[in-house]
Design a protein around this motif. Sequence first.
Motif, mmCIF file in Angstrom:
data_model
loop_
_atom_site.group_PDB
_atom_site.id
_atom_site.type_symbol
_atom_site.label_atom_id
_atom_site.label_comp_id
_atom_site.label_asym_id
_atom_site.label_seq_id
_atom_site.Cartn_x
_atom_site.Cartn_y
_atom_site.Cartn_z
ATOM 1 N N GLU A 65 41.447 42.773 42.927
ATOM 2 C CA GLU A 65 41.643 41.324 43.010
ATOM 3 C C GLU A 65 40.728 40.599 42.019
ATOM 4 O O GLU A 65 41.143 39.661 41.331
ATOM 5 C CB GLU A 65 41.345 40.860 44.442
ATOM 6 N N PHE A 82 32.678 31.628 40.118
ATOM 7 C CA PHE A 82 33.819 31.567 41.035
ATOM 8 C C PHE A 82 33.971 32.881 41.791
ATOM 9 O O PHE A 82 34.210 32.886 42.998
ATOM 10 C CB PHE A 82 35.078 31.281 40.221
ATOM 11 N N ILE A 137 41.964 40.822 38.497
ATOM 12 C CA ILE A 137 43.069 39.879 38.250
ATOM 13 C C ILE A 137 42.535 38.464 38.079
ATOM 14 O O ILE A 137 42.925 37.744 37.152
ATOM 15 C CB ILE A 137 44.093 39.950 39.413
ATOM 16 N N LEU A 138 41.621 38.074 38.966
ATOM 17 C CA LEU A 138 41.055 36.720 38.876
ATOM 18 C C LEU A 138 40.401 36.488 37.515
ATOM 19 O O LEU A 138 40.541 35.422 36.915
ATOM 20 C CB LEU A 138 40.048 36.486 39.999
ATOM 21 N N ARG A 178 40.965 31.955 28.504
ATOM 22 C CA ARG A 178 42.070 32.431 29.350
ATOM 23 C C ARG A 178 42.763 31.283 30.083
ATOM 24 O O ARG A 178 43.945 31.373 30.413
ATOM 25 C CB ARG A 178 41.548 33.471 30.345
ATOM 26 N N LEU A 188 41.212 37.914 34.691
ATOM 27 C CA LEU A 188 42.259 37.775 33.670
ATOM 28 C C LEU A 188 42.911 36.397 33.734
ATOM 29 O O LEU A 188 43.417 35.889 32.743
ATOM 30 C CB LEU A 188 43.322 38.867 33.844
ATOM 31 N N LEU A 189 42.887 35.792 34.923
ATOM 32 C CA LEU A 189 43.492 34.461 35.071
ATOM 33 C C LEU A 189 42.517 33.359 34.668
ATOM 34 O O LEU A 189 42.870 32.181 34.695
ATOM 35 C CB LEU A 189 43.948 34.251 36.522
ATOM 36 N N GLY A 190 41.288 33.724 34.332
ATOM 37 C CA GLY A 190 40.345 32.726 33.819
ATOM 38 C C GLY A 190 39.242 32.311 34.784
ATOM 39 O O GLY A 190 38.613 31.268 34.597
ATOM 40 N N ALA A 191 39.011 33.146 35.814
ATOM 41 C CA ALA A 191 37.949 32.798 36.758
ATOM 42 C C ALA A 191 36.577 33.091 36.141
ATOM 43 O O ALA A 191 36.411 34.085 35.437
ATOM 44 C CB ALA A 191 38.107 33.606 38.046
ATOM 45 N N THR A 192 35.619 32.201 36.419
ATOM 46 C CA THR A 192 34.252 32.420 35.921
ATOM 47 C C THR A 192 33.506 33.361 36.867
ATOM 48 O O THR A 192 33.936 33.584 37.994
ATOM 49 C CB THR A 192 33.474 31.097 35.871
ATOM 50 N N ILE A 197 41.568 28.191 40.138
ATOM 51 C CA ILE A 197 40.635 28.654 39.099
ATOM 52 C C ILE A 197 40.395 27.543 38.081
ATOM 53 O O ILE A 197 39.282 27.360 37.609
ATOM 54 C CB ILE A 197 41.199 29.911 38.413
ATOM 55 N N ARG A 199 38.292 41.182 57.384
ATOM 56 C CA ARG A 199 38.978 42.412 56.988
ATOM 57 C C ARG A 199 38.033 43.614 56.998
ATOM 58 O O ARG A 199 38.443 44.733 57.250
ATOM 59 C CB ARG A 199 39.623 42.239 55.619
ATOM 60 N N PRO A 234 36.483 32.924 30.102
ATOM 61 C CA PRO A 234 37.321 32.262 31.110
ATOM 62 C C PRO A 234 38.015 31.008 30.567
ATOM 63 O O PRO A 234 39.155 30.738 30.932
ATOM 64 C CB PRO A 234 36.323 31.894 32.214
ATOM 65 N N SER A 257 38.255 25.820 48.828
ATOM 66 C CA SER A 257 39.108 26.403 49.861
ATOM 67 C C SER A 257 39.295 27.894 49.601
ATOM 68 O O SER A 257 39.332 28.688 50.528
ATOM 69 C CB SER A 257 40.465 25.711 49.880
ATOM 70 N N TYR A 258 39.359 28.264 48.296
ATOM 71 C CA TYR A 258 39.468 29.690 47.984
ATOM 72 C C TYR A 258 38.215 30.416 48.436
ATOM 73 O O TYR A 258 38.273 31.446 49.093
ATOM 74 C CB TYR A 258 39.696 29.918 46.489
ATOM 75 N N ARG A 271 38.089 30.674 52.226
ATOM 76 C CA ARG A 271 39.045 31.643 52.757
ATOM 77 C C ARG A 271 38.646 33.058 52.417
ATOM 78 O O ARG A 271 38.779 33.987 53.205
ATOM 79 C CB ARG A 271 40.435 31.340 52.208
#
Lengths: 218, 289
Positions: free
Chosen positions: B200, B213, B203-204, A77, B206-210, A105, B14, A74, B2-3, B6
Amino acid sequence: MVIFKNVVKYYENLKVLRDISFQINRGELVYITGPTGSGKTTLLKLIYLAEKPDQGEIIVGDFKVTNLKASQIPYLRRKIGVIFQDFKLIQNMTVFDNVAISLIIRKEKDIKNQVLEALKKVHLRHKADCYPKILSGGEQQRVVIARAIVSKPELILADEPTANLDPNTATAIMQLINEINLQGTTVIIATHYRELFRNTWRRIIRIDEGNLIEKAAQ
Amino acid sequence: MSYTFRSIIQGIYREKWINILSVLAIGSSLLFLLITAILIYNFHIATSRLPELFSLVVYLKDNLSQEGIDSLVKNLKSREDVIGVKYFSKSDALAEFKNTVKGAATVLEGLDENPLSSYIEVKLKKDYVSAKSVENIATEIRKLEGIDEVYYGERIAETIYFLKKSSNAVSVFLFIIVSVVVIFISYSTVKILFYRKKEEIEILRLLGATNTFIRTPFIFEGAILGILGGVAAIFNTGIVYLLLKYKLGTIISIFEKIVLPWQIIPLTVVISFVLGVVGSLIAVGRIKG
Ligand SMILES: Nc1ncnc2c1ncn2[C@@H]1O[C@H](COP(=O)(O)OP(=O)(O)OP(=O)(O)O)[C@@H](O)[C@H]1O
Ligand SMILES: [Mg+2]
């Protein structure tokens, strides 16, 4: 910034990259080109570790990507902003949130202003509250660009960033990417679209049949 | 944050049908456990006073002298397993009999002589009222001088002792089973929610989420499922309790005295919260990116 040493990549039996070596310095803007299916996307995936090389060594900034611990991925990235060829937008989030998630993130503050600023740069400020599925292809592509640049990463990987844009918008986006590069960000653009680099003085790396053919500036 | 927040709200809203189903399933499992626990608890309360009421009746030989009686009473009083000793003479026995059995007076009227034996009532200490020790004590007392017969409710003592022991085992067993069931429900629900968001999550990443998270919202969801399940169970337990006490109680009077210990309310919520979290932890820990 990015170093490949004798990198080999297979998909099952298909040898996509054979013995690729190159170095991209901090602050450079480099084009990677080659016919469709030549392995441009694969090469970028190796950089942000969506794929692992079968042989060779890859270094990105301070990260030895080749034997990086899973817990470190992470953080690698987060140094990189990727403009994905297939967008990878989150469908149940608005445009605003799709861009904001990049900052969330990274645990950044002042998210709202940064997101709106990034959306303004790609001329999508007015679409902030829309969901991706109602946007045109070109609009979606610009959301992806906004998401990649909003966190001001050290390295931007742009995979066919203008594929869905009309010539004028494409030029504007390329100009934006150039500006970001001039502020010190290293940029790698993968494209088979010659028009993009026809008159460039930048380095062009060509992949053909898995081999690398480096071309000096024209 | 907040993420996370939510994402939790969205996850709950949902997938509301899966979540409602899961809460109901957790609630019913806990309801079953709670009702059983309350019945067992009340059984324990009801039987906790029985040992005090429990006594041995030592019938004396008719020809026993007053000294013999006195020494027998003294002897019995000195035993460490005995808490109280009371002597009933032949006439006391008759009075007692007339007192407890209605219509006894008419039955006994024709008799010249009092047919009842004098007896000593021996109350045992609580700890000795188990089937085995009562039997031992009775055997020992039988060996004493001047005793005709020792009577005690073997069956009652045995049954109560057995029920007490087995109801404890049953509670522990049920608690374990229901815990496993609740963990499993939370586990499978969270796993479903996780798979529904697979794209989802990819994608998270790939964006660098641990991992933290990505997993946190799911763990909260497990916790919420647990808590809501616990609340549902308590709510229903309350209803069942009121029905037992005020509806069934008017027909079968022992239910009138039924007790619902209030501690069970926070305890249930805490336990179901923990079980929900454990289930979701297993679910997200098992799924590797
Ligand atoms: N996950 C995968 N599994 C198997 N084969 C793959 C996989 N990803 C890509 N390939 C194959 O590897 C080759 C290179 O693919 P890649 O996407 O890197 O090409 P590209 O140069 O980006 O093409 P384009 O210009 O069309 O985007 C292709 O032949 C493709 O079919
Ligand atoms: Mg590609």
